[in-house]
Design a protein around this motif. Structure first.
Motif, PDB file in Angstrom:
ATOM      1  N   GLN A   1     -54.263  52.277 -60.477  1.00  0.00           N
ATOM      2  CA  GLN A   1     -55.376  51.392 -60.164  1.00  0.00           C
ATOM      3  C   GLN A   1     -55.473  51.192 -58.663  1.00  0.00           C
ATOM      4  O   GLN A   1     -54.488  51.266 -57.955  1.00  0.00           O
ATOM      5  CB  GLN A   1     -55.171  50.030 -60.819  1.00  0.00           C
TER       6      GLN A   1
ATOM      7  N   LYS B   1     -58.033  63.024 -63.116  1.00  0.00           N
ATOM      8  CA  LYS B   1     -57.798  61.696 -63.687  1.00  0.00           C
ATOM      9  C   LYS B   1     -56.691  61.765 -64.722  1.00  0.00           C
ATOM     10  O   LYS B   1     -56.461  62.792 -65.341  1.00  0.00           O
ATOM     11  CB  LYS B   1     -59.074  61.160 -64.338  1.00  0.00           C
ATOM     12  N   ASN B   2     -56.027  60.646 -64.901  1.00  0.00           N
ATOM     13  CA  ASN B   2     -55.016  60.473 -65.954  1.00  0.00           C
ATOM     14  C   ASN B   2     -53.867  61.463 -65.866  1.00  0.00           C
ATOM     15  O   ASN B   2     -53.411  61.987 -66.876  1.00  0.00           O
ATOM     16  CB  ASN B   2     -55.666  60.530 -67.340  1.00  0.00           C
TER      17      ASN B   2
ATOM     18  N   PRO C   1     -50.134  61.919 -65.623  1.00  0.00           N
ATOM     19  CA  PRO C   1     -48.995  61.031 -65.870  1.00  0.00           C
ATOM     20  C   PRO C   1     -48.106  60.852 -64.634  1.00  0.00           C
ATOM     21  O   PRO C   1     -47.714  61.821 -64.000  1.00  0.00           O
ATOM     22  CB  PRO C   1     -48.215  61.734 -66.989  1.00  0.00           C
TER      23      PRO C   1
END
Length: 188
Positions: A23, A63-64, A66
């Motif tokens: 974030q 994106k995303n 890990p």
């Protein structure tokens, strides 16, 4: 020696319990287009985790991913897709872990985690006024040999790790761009 023996399990535990949050990362154009037809040369990703990194055109955000605060992949078509990731991990201040502690811990893990591991080089550098470790190593990846270039440092109880992954067949231009991304890492 006793300190290293006790510190390694504590560092591993601290790292596994405190993954970075993705974030608060924003991308700001470094050369915003003034008119139609002009392209953006680079963007600067500013993270609330305490760093910024400059990424040239031709590298797209992922994106995303890990464990990554930010990740970028080279947009060139084909099977070779070099990537750059930045990981930020909070370190428990009670550990009093130093850059040397993380260097030793990571070095001991590489030969276990990377098949056919071969260290190519290591040197101490500065990110601004903060000491950092820069190293390059080879190993087996999913589709053959992979070269990794990594820079990592510790500041304000945070471990910052920027990694360039270069699969076999990565062009000299892609390698140069990837290294420029790593060296653009600026701590706040």
């Amino acid at each position: 020696m006793k300190r290293a023996t006790l510190l390694a399990p504590l560092l591993l535990a601290a790292l596994s319990l405190t993954p970075a949050l993705a974030q608060g990362t924003t991308a700001t154009p470094a050369a915003a287009p003034a008119q139609t037809g002009r392209t953006v040369e680079a963007v600067t990703a500013n993270s609330s985790a305490g760093y910024s990194i400059r990424v040239p055109a031709g590298w797209l955000p992922l994106k995303n991913v890990p464990g990554a605060d930010v990740a970028f992949i080279n947009r060139d078509t084909g099977t070779v897709r070099p990537t750059v990731t930045v990981q930020v991990q909070d370190v428990d201040p009670k550990l009093k872990a130093t850059l040397a502690d993380f260097r030793d811990l990571f070095a001991s893990q590489l030969s276990k985690d990377v098949p056919k591991f071969k260290m190519l080089g290591e040197k101490t550098i500065k990110l601004g006024s903060t000491p950092a470790i820069l190293w390059t190593y080879l190993g087996d990846g999913d589709d053959g040999m992979v070269r990794w270039t990594q820079v990592f440092t510790v500041k304000n109880n945070r471990l910052f790790t920027a990694t360039l992954v270069q699969p076999s067949g990565t062009t000299a231009e892609q390698i140069e761009e990837g290294r420029a991304i790593l060296t653009s890492l600026t701590l706040k």
